[in-house]
Design an enzyme around this catalytic site. Structure first.
Site, PDB file in Angstrom:
ATOM      1  N   SER A 178      -0.230  -9.130  -2.720  1.00 27.84           N
ATOM      2  CA  SER A 178      -0.911  -8.662  -3.911  1.00 27.84           C
ATOM      3  C   SER A 178      -0.409  -9.404  -5.150  1.00 27.84           C
ATOM      4  O   SER A 178      -0.515 -10.615  -5.219  1.00 27.84           O
ATOM      5  CB  SER A 178      -0.738  -7.144  -4.033  1.00 27.84           C
ATOM      6  OG  SER A 178      -1.634  -6.608  -4.970  1.00 27.84           O
ATOM      7  N   ASP A 275      -8.614   0.306  -4.188  1.00 27.47           N
ATOM      8  CA  ASP A 275      -8.685  -0.583  -3.033  1.00 27.47           C
ATOM      9  C   ASP A 275      -9.904  -1.489  -3.138  1.00 27.47           C
ATOM     10  O   ASP A 275      -9.827  -2.690  -2.870  1.00 27.47           O
ATOM     11  CB  ASP A 275      -8.744   0.255  -1.757  1.00 27.47           C
ATOM     12  CG  ASP A 275      -8.533  -0.571  -0.499  1.00 27.47           C
ATOM     13  OD1 ASP A 275      -7.435  -1.132  -0.331  1.00 27.47           O
ATOM     14  OD2 ASP A 275      -9.472  -0.669   0.315  1.00 27.47           O
ATOM     15  N   HIS A 309      -6.697  -3.467   0.872  1.00 28.10           N
ATOM     16  CA  HIS A 309      -5.567  -4.057   0.155  1.00 28.10           C
ATOM     17  C   HIS A 309      -4.244  -3.548   0.726  1.00 28.10           C
ATOM     18  O   HIS A 309      -3.659  -2.575   0.224  1.00 28.10           O
ATOM     19  CB  HIS A 309      -5.705  -3.690  -1.327  1.00 28.10           C
ATOM     20  CG  HIS A 309      -4.893  -4.556  -2.231  1.00 28.10           C
ATOM     21  ND1 HIS A 309      -5.145  -5.892  -2.428  1.00 28.10           N
ATOM     22  CD2 HIS A 309      -3.817  -4.269  -3.016  1.00 28.10           C
ATOM     23  CE1 HIS A 309      -4.280  -6.389  -3.294  1.00 28.10           C
ATOM     24  NE2 HIS A 309      -3.458  -5.422  -3.653  1.00 28.10           N
TER      25      HIS A 309
END
Length: 330
Positions: A178, A275, A309
């Site tokens: 991320s 998400d 994610h």
């Protein structure tokens, strides 16, 4: 969202590339043995204020540094047999994502010890701030938060000075999840000679698409939880030069001759806006980078897989195998 200046000591780090496998530059600039991290000491702007070296593999350090207004920490995961092998090892710098629950312990909680069992690589997992975005911010109201300086100008040479590493291009990889995936892509491009392999697991790769949504999120999240209203890139007007310098999509040629590994999810949770927004941007940005890499004839490995994610252990371990294969052998 994306669970993410310039250092003044770049020449110091480049100089480390000429150090032999058996030695590393000490804090005073003299050659000193790095045969054991038990002798880890201060240097490169870092002063050790806490440490734990009791675990045979996972060693912990906390530093005081002028680059950060609080004392950031790092976990150093050593390969099996490090203490008795006498060998030097390649290093993976592994960056956590953004959020108040993310820090230098993130990958230990995920299972990094088991994932790396038997693999001849040192894994360095530093703090990067809850929304530090692996950057030196344009402004801060909470004191110094110069994460880029901490990682590039301080931590890398400190690791090379205190552990048996290959302090060279072919001795280092950088990866992250991320926000940390963005940090990995950014550092690999901006500091071309530092890392021979770069990986982004659900990491945003495009700062300007969709009217700069990722840049706006970096500013908003950093202002809220990191900088007390300050921002990474400037608001309401961006520091355009910084955005360009940090934007992976605009640095395609900087990935030439590197191993590139990209992962994105194709089906984020439709009822979870966090998400959905995250991975939708990640997937679109990854495809944008892939198009650029392909047009430039730069080889890369990419995966678009179901889900949203989060870190996928199977692809993370595949990445680890590729990192070990690419870097100089222990």
């Amino acid at each position: 969202m994306l669970s993410t200046h310039r250092p003044t000591r770049r020449n110091v780090i480049r100089a480390l590339g000429s150090v032999t496998a058996a030695t590393a530059l000490g804090a005073g600039g003299v050659l000193a043995s790095a045969s054991s991290a038990a002798a880890a000491g201060d240097g490169f702007g870092l002063r050790i204020v806490g440490h734990d070296e009791r675990d045979p593999r996972m060693w912990y350090y906390r530093f005081a540094t002028d680059a950060i207004g609080w004392d950031p920490a790092v976990n150093v995961l050593l390969p099996d047999g490090y203490h008795s092998s006498g060998r030097s090892y390649p290093v993976l710098y592994l960056f956590h994502g953004g959020g108040t629950d993310q820090d230098f312990m993130t990958f230990d909680r995920m299972g990094i010890r088991a994932w790396t069992a038997g693999k001849p690589v040192i894994v360095v997992m530093p703090d990067g701030g809850h929304a530090g975005w692996y950057s030196n911010p344009v402004s801060s109201n909470t004191g110094a938060r110069n994460w880029e300086t901490f990682h590039i100008a301080q931590l890398i040479p400190w690791i090379d000075a205190n552990f048996r590493t290959y302090a060279e291009y072919d001795g280092r990889a950088v990866s992250g999840f991320s926000m940390g995936g963005f940090g990995a892509l950014k550092y690999a491009a901006k500091y071309y000679g530092h890392f021979a392999s770069v990986s982004a697991h659900s990491g945003p790769a495009s700062l300007r698409r969709d009217f700069g949504l990722v840049t706006h999120w970096a500013n908003t999240s950093s202002a809220a939880v990191e900088l007390g209203g300050g921002t990474v890139y400037g608001a309401p007007l961006w520091d355009e030069a910084r955005v360009t310098a940090d934007n992976p999509v605009q640095r395609i040629e900087s990935y030439r001759d590197k191993r590139v590994f990209l992962v994105a999810g194709t089906s984020p949770d439709p009822v979870n806006w966090f998400d959905t927004v995250n991975e939708t941007q990640v997937l679109a940005g990854q495809r944008e980078v892939r198009a650029g890499l392909g047009a430039a004839g730069i080889p890369h490995e990419w995966h678009e897989v179901p889900g949203g994610h989060f870190v996928r252990p199977d692809l993370f371990q595949r990445d680890l195998d590729g990192i070990v294969a690419r870097l100089r052998k222990a």
